[in-house]
Write a protein that holds these residues in place. Sequence first.
Motif, PDB file in Angstrom:
ATOM      1  N   SER A  14       3.316 -17.279  -7.517  1.00 22.22           N
ATOM      2  CA  SER A  14       3.682 -16.628  -6.255  1.00 22.22           C
ATOM      3  C   SER A  14       4.023 -15.154  -6.478  1.00 22.22           C
ATOM      4  N   VAL A  15       4.616 -14.826  -7.617  1.00 22.73           N
ATOM      5  CA  VAL A  15       4.875 -13.420  -7.916  1.00 22.73           C
ATOM      6  C   VAL A  15       3.547 -12.679  -8.046  1.00 22.73           C
ATOM      7  N   GLY A  16       2.593 -13.311  -8.705  1.00 22.01           N
ATOM      8  CA  GLY A  16       1.266 -12.725  -8.850  1.00 22.01           C
ATOM      9  C   GLY A  16       0.640 -12.429  -7.501  1.00 22.01           C
ATOM     10  N   ALA A  20      -0.635  -8.808  -5.209  1.00 22.55           N
ATOM     11  CA  ALA A  20      -2.097  -8.841  -5.207  1.00 22.55           C
ATOM     12  C   ALA A  20      -2.738  -7.482  -4.963  1.00 22.55           C
ATOM     13  N   GLY A  21      -2.219  -6.731  -3.986  1.00 22.13           N
ATOM     14  CA  GLY A  21      -2.858  -5.464  -3.645  1.00 22.13           C
ATOM     15  C   GLY A  21      -2.341  -4.279  -4.434  1.00 22.13           C
ATOM     16  N   LYS A  26      -2.030   1.351  -6.072  1.00 20.00           N
ATOM     17  CA  LYS A  26      -1.648   2.388  -7.029  1.00 20.00           C
ATOM     18  C   LYS A  26      -2.662   3.530  -7.021  1.00 20.00           C
ATOM     19  N   ASP A  27      -3.954   3.187  -7.021  1.00 26.67           N
ATOM     20  CA  ASP A  27      -4.989   4.221  -7.004  1.00 26.67           C
ATOM     21  C   ASP A  27      -4.860   5.090  -5.758  1.00 26.67           C
ATOM     22  N   ALA A  93      -3.004   0.545   3.603  1.00 24.07           N
ATOM     23  CA  ALA A  93      -1.561   0.744   3.755  1.00 24.07           C
ATOM     24  C   ALA A  93      -0.813  -0.460   3.192  1.00 24.07           C
ATOM     25  N   ASP A  94      -1.333  -1.685   3.433  1.00 22.85           N
ATOM     26  CA  ASP A  94      -0.716  -2.894   2.865  1.00 22.85           C
ATOM     27  C   ASP A  94      -0.712  -2.821   1.341  1.00 22.85           C
ATOM     28  N   ASP A  95      -1.838  -2.362   0.769  1.00 21.54           N
ATOM     29  CA  ASP A  95      -1.930  -2.255  -0.693  1.00 21.54           C
ATOM     30  C   ASP A  95      -0.913  -1.249  -1.230  1.00 21.54           C
ATOM     31  N   VAL A  96      -0.763  -0.131  -0.523  1.00 22.85           N
ATOM     32  CA  VAL A  96       0.195   0.882  -0.975  1.00 22.85           C
ATOM     33  C   VAL A  96       1.620   0.320  -0.897  1.00 22.85           C
ATOM     34  N   VAL A  97       1.908  -0.426   0.172  1.00 25.27           N
ATOM     35  CA  VAL A  97       3.235  -1.039   0.293  1.00 25.27           C
ATOM     36  C   VAL A  97       3.465  -1.988  -0.888  1.00 25.27           C
ATOM     37  N   ALA A  98       2.436  -2.771  -1.253  1.00 25.12           N
ATOM     38  CA  ALA A  98       2.558  -3.684  -2.410  1.00 25.12           C
ATOM     39  C   ALA A  98       2.874  -2.876  -3.671  1.00 25.12           C
ATOM     40  N   PHE A  99       2.230  -1.708  -3.801  1.00 25.91           N
ATOM     41  CA  PHE A  99       2.503  -0.865  -4.969  1.00 25.91           C
ATOM     42  C   PHE A  99       3.939  -0.321  -4.917  1.00 25.91           C
ATOM     43  N   LEU A 100       4.391   0.102  -3.728  1.00 22.19           N
ATOM     44  CA  LEU A 100       5.754   0.649  -3.604  1.00 22.19           C
ATOM     45  C   LEU A 100       6.792  -0.374  -4.073  1.00 22.19           C
ATOM     46  N   ARG A 101       6.508  -1.662  -3.819  1.00 20.02           N
ATOM     47  CA  ARG A 101       7.436  -2.725  -4.236  1.00 20.02           C
ATOM     48  C   ARG A 101       7.506  -2.865  -5.750  1.00 20.02           C
ATOM     49  N   THR A 102       6.510  -2.356  -6.463  1.00 23.84           N
ATOM     50  CA  THR A 102       6.552  -2.451  -7.927  1.00 23.84           C
ATOM     51  C   THR A 102       7.402  -1.320  -8.522  1.00 23.84           C
TER      52      THR A 102
END
Length: 104
Positions: A14-16, A20-21, A26-27, A93-102
Amino acid sequence: MKTLTIATLSLIASVGLAFAGAPEGKDLYTAKCAPCHGANGEGKPAIAKMMGVTQKPLASKEVQAKSDADLKKVIMEGQGKMKPVAGVTAKQADDVVAFLRTLK
Ligand code: HEC
């Protein structure tokens, strides 16, 4: 013991999924956001000074306290002195949000 292994594996899975995005994000972050926010969201003193704002680090508690929907809104619609970021789709934008969480 077996149940523990299964529990651990599903936790990892589930963490994986949650991240996902993140690689795509990040790019995009590096291309569209890093010029103003720095490679790790730490902020750019020159930008903050030019715009007359204080930039909170994107990894900070205040920014991370925002919901995914709020962060997406900042990207798509802008906030305060930050203009909406051009050429970013809702999915990106969803992918960038996923990156921000990292970052936290
Ligand atoms: C042209 C420079 C610029 C670009 C490009 C930019 N930002 Fe910003 N961003 C800012 C500034 C300046 C602020 C502070 C705005 C304010 O407080 O008035 C800000 C604020 C934010 C905030 C809100 C932080 C808070 O304190 O509430 C988030 C989240 C954010 N940016 C994310 C992003 C992301 C993600 C991208 C890329 C998709 C991006 N920004 C691109 C300049 C920029």
